[in-house]
Write a protein that holds these residues in place. Sequence first.
Motif, PDB file in Angstrom:
ATOM      1  N   LEU A 109       0.826  -1.206   0.114  1.00 36.05           N
ATOM      2  CA  LEU A 109       0.083   0.063  -0.067  1.00 36.05           C
ATOM      3  C   LEU A 109       0.900   1.183   0.081  1.00 36.05           C
ATOM      4  N   ALA A 110       1.835   1.233   0.746  1.00 35.74           N
ATOM      5  CA  ALA A 110       2.698   2.472   0.925  1.00 35.74           C
ATOM      6  C   ALA A 110       3.554   2.674  -0.482  1.00 35.74           C
ATOM      7  N   ASP A 111       3.890   1.680  -1.227  1.00 31.49           N
ATOM      8  CA  ASP A 111       4.484   1.838  -2.636  1.00 31.49           C
ATOM      9  C   ASP A 111       3.482   2.190  -3.451  1.00 31.49           C
ATOM     10  N   ALA A 112       2.334   1.811  -3.684  1.00 33.48           N
ATOM     11  CA  ALA A 112       1.207   2.296  -4.407  1.00 33.48           C
ATOM     12  C   ALA A 112       0.917   3.716  -4.284  1.00 33.48           C
ATOM     13  N   SER A 113       1.158   4.142  -2.842  1.00 36.61           N
ATOM     14  CA  SER A 113       0.874   5.498  -2.681  1.00 36.61           C
ATOM     15  C   SER A 113       1.625   6.497  -3.178  1.00 36.61           C
ATOM     16  N   ALA A 114       3.072   6.023  -3.260  1.00 33.95           N
ATOM     17  CA  ALA A 114       4.072   7.041  -3.642  1.00 33.95           C
ATOM     18  C   ALA A 114       4.619   6.911  -5.191  1.00 33.95           C
ATOM     19  N   LEU A 115       4.204   5.842  -5.527  1.00 33.24           N
ATOM     20  CA  LEU A 115       4.753   5.550  -6.975  1.00 33.24           C
ATOM     21  C   LEU A 115       4.155   6.645  -7.868  1.00 33.24           C
ATOM     22  N   PRO A 116       2.882   6.781  -8.211  1.00 30.40           N
ATOM     23  CA  PRO A 116       2.327   7.628  -9.303  1.00 30.40           C
ATOM     24  C   PRO A 116       2.956   9.189  -9.355  1.00 30.40           C
ATOM     25  N   TYR A 117       3.540   9.626  -8.003  1.00 34.18           N
ATOM     26  CA  TYR A 117       4.009  10.847  -8.050  1.00 34.18           C
ATOM     27  C   TYR A 117       5.649  10.870  -8.918  1.00 34.18           C
ATOM     28  N   ILE A 118       6.447   9.846  -8.704  1.00 34.79           N
ATOM     29  CA  ILE A 118       7.502   9.615  -9.254  1.00 34.79           C
ATOM     30  C   ILE A 118       7.111   9.436 -10.933  1.00 34.79           C
ATOM     31  N   ILE A 119       6.327   8.685 -10.938  1.00 34.63           N
ATOM     32  CA  ILE A 119       6.020   8.347 -12.592  1.00 34.63           C
ATOM     33  C   ILE A 119       5.717   9.954 -13.260  1.00 34.63           C
ATOM     34  N   ARG A 120       4.877  10.728 -12.439  1.00 38.24           N
ATOM     35  CA  ARG A 120       4.357  12.192 -12.842  1.00 38.24           C
ATOM     36  C   ARG A 120       5.836  13.017 -13.085  1.00 38.24           C
ATOM     37  N   MET A 121       6.547  12.896 -12.246  1.00 36.11           N
ATOM     38  CA  MET A 121       7.778  13.691 -12.343  1.00 36.11           C
ATOM     39  C   MET A 121       8.468  13.273 -13.411  1.00 36.11           C
ATOM     40  N   GLU A 122       8.755  12.167 -13.673  1.00 34.17           N
ATOM     41  CA  GLU A 122       9.382  11.675 -14.954  1.00 34.17           C
ATOM     42  C   GLU A 122       8.538  12.159 -16.202  1.00 34.17           C
ATOM     43  N   GLN A 123       7.349  11.922 -16.161  1.00 34.06           N
ATOM     44  CA  GLN A 123       6.585  12.505 -17.465  1.00 34.06           C
ATOM     45  C   GLN A 123       6.712  13.919 -17.778  1.00 34.06           C
ATOM     46  N   LEU A 124       6.936  14.652 -16.699  1.00 35.87           N
ATOM     47  CA  LEU A 124       7.103  16.111 -16.684  1.00 35.87           C
ATOM     48  C   LEU A 124       8.601  16.692 -16.986  1.00 35.87           C
ATOM     49  N   ALA A 125       9.352  15.716 -17.295  1.00 35.43           N
ATOM     50  CA  ALA A 125      10.731  15.913 -17.404  1.00 35.43           C
ATOM     51  C   ALA A 125      11.559  16.381 -16.259  1.00 35.43           C
ATOM     52  N   LEU A 126      11.123  15.982 -15.044  1.00 36.60           N
ATOM     53  CA  LEU A 126      11.672  16.381 -13.914  1.00 36.60           C
ATOM     54  C   LEU A 126      12.354  15.242 -13.049  1.00 36.60           C
ATOM     55  N   SER A 127      12.922  14.269 -13.818  1.00 36.48           N
ATOM     56  CA  SER A 127      13.643  13.193 -13.340  1.00 36.48           C
ATOM     57  C   SER A 127      14.672  13.453 -12.547  1.00 36.48           C
ATOM     58  N   ASP A 128      15.299  14.638 -12.808  1.00 38.27           N
ATOM     59  CA  ASP A 128      16.661  15.350 -12.059  1.00 38.27           C
ATOM     60  C   ASP A 128      16.309  15.555 -10.633  1.00 38.27           C
ATOM     61  N   LEU A 129      14.970  15.654 -10.342  1.00 33.93           N
ATOM     62  CA  LEU A 129      14.611  15.849  -9.044  1.00 33.93           C
ATOM     63  C   LEU A 129      14.901  14.791  -8.136  1.00 33.93           C
ATOM     64  N   PHE A 130      14.880  13.679  -8.650  1.00 36.09           N
ATOM     65  CA  PHE A 130      15.364  12.145  -7.844  1.00 36.09           C
ATOM     66  C   PHE A 130      16.386  11.472  -8.456  1.00 36.09           C
ATOM     67  N   ASN A 131      17.066  12.003  -9.547  1.00 29.61           N
ATOM     68  CA  ASN A 131      18.069  11.001 -10.156  1.00 29.61           C
ATOM     69  C   ASN A 131      19.262  10.864  -8.998  1.00 29.61           C
ATOM     70  N   ASN A 132      19.558  12.240  -8.034  1.00 34.04           N
ATOM     71  CA  ASN A 132      20.476  11.695  -7.069  1.00 34.04           C
ATOM     72  C   ASN A 132      20.001  11.186  -5.935  1.00 34.04           C
ATOM     73  N   ARG A 133      18.980  10.428  -5.897  1.00 32.32           N
ATOM     74  CA  ARG A 133      18.679   9.561  -4.674  1.00 32.32           C
ATOM     75  C   ARG A 133      18.807   8.168  -5.168  1.00 32.32           C
ATOM     76  N   ALA A 150      16.608   2.871  -7.333  1.00 29.15           N
ATOM     77  CA  ALA A 150      16.471   1.322  -7.414  1.00 29.15           C
ATOM     78  C   ALA A 150      15.194   0.948  -7.398  1.00 29.15           C
ATOM     79  N   TRP A 151      14.276   1.539  -6.443  1.00 30.93           N
ATOM     80  CA  TRP A 151      13.031   0.962  -6.251  1.00 30.93           C
ATOM     81  C   TRP A 151      12.113   1.334  -7.563  1.00 30.93           C
ATOM     82  N   TYR A 152      12.331   2.601  -8.057  1.00 30.41           N
ATOM     83  CA  TYR A 152      11.632   2.825  -9.337  1.00 30.41           C
ATOM     84  C   TYR A 152      11.797   1.897 -10.259  1.00 30.41           C
ATOM     85  N   THR A 153      13.211   1.797 -10.661  1.00 28.45           N
ATOM     86  CA  THR A 153      13.716   0.627 -11.575  1.00 28.45           C
ATOM     87  C   THR A 153      13.014  -0.594 -11.412  1.00 28.45           C
TER      88      THR A 153
END
Length: 264
Positions: free
Chosen positions: A190-214, A219-222
């Motif tokens: 449940l906790a993973d499902a709650s967070a995942l869509p926001y990482i997806i959306r950042m990637e879709q908005l070309a904002l992957s640099d926000l999390f690329n250094n984490r 690893a979790w997203y991949t």
Amino acid sequence: MKNITLYHNGPSTCSQKVRLILELKKIKYKSELIDLFTGEQHSPEYVKLNPNHLVPTLVVDNNILLESSLINEYLEDTFPEVSARPSDSFRIHQMRLWIKYVDIYHSQCGSLTYGIGMRNILNQKPKEEVNKEINAIPDLIKRKNRRDLVDLGIEAPIFIEALRQSDIFLNKLEQSLGTSEWIYNDSFGLADASALPYIIRMEQLALSDLFNNRPKINAWYTKIKKMDIYQKAVTAFIPQPLIDYLYQCGEDQKDKIFKLLEKN
């Protein structure tokens, strides 16, 4: 066997949360797509189901369930055969605190989406039609925020605050993963499902640099993107032309966006 219908939207972050758990638990459901671009969520027929004018809505037999996080808790309670919740009570408490935080963060991701991409789609419509859609939003504060985002885009104060809060969200997510592969659980839950869509959306908005250094987030997203449930709950429902459009909107404004983050 229960008769289950999900009223949802493909790109909607909250719809993704519920589809992920439905697919994880292999629950069969009837899909009813709600077109947010045309304002179908404001139609009298849909508002009878969901007076908040939001997706998703889950109908189980004659019972109507609202709010994605609560729907997922219902699914866990009703279909426990594939568990999406930790077994010990303290970790359940941690999980629920995390989900509560993510629910609060949700509007910030919406501000990113509208400020970068969706405002461009809305501004192609006649102004009267845009005003009608905005005025149909029942919550006064959300209505004002939507208008500011449509009018000002990334220069809107609420967009700049959303950038700040997104950085905080990512810090918390990196910390929450800790030494585990998953968030407060031994497997995707449940906790993973709650967070995942926001990482997806950042990637879709070309904002992957926000999390690329984490590294833990990466690893979790991949790992999740290789799972069958990702393809069935996410990829299958999001049209590629929309992803391409949002990504281009993000690319076009990327330098300005990151300068705003640095300044604030």
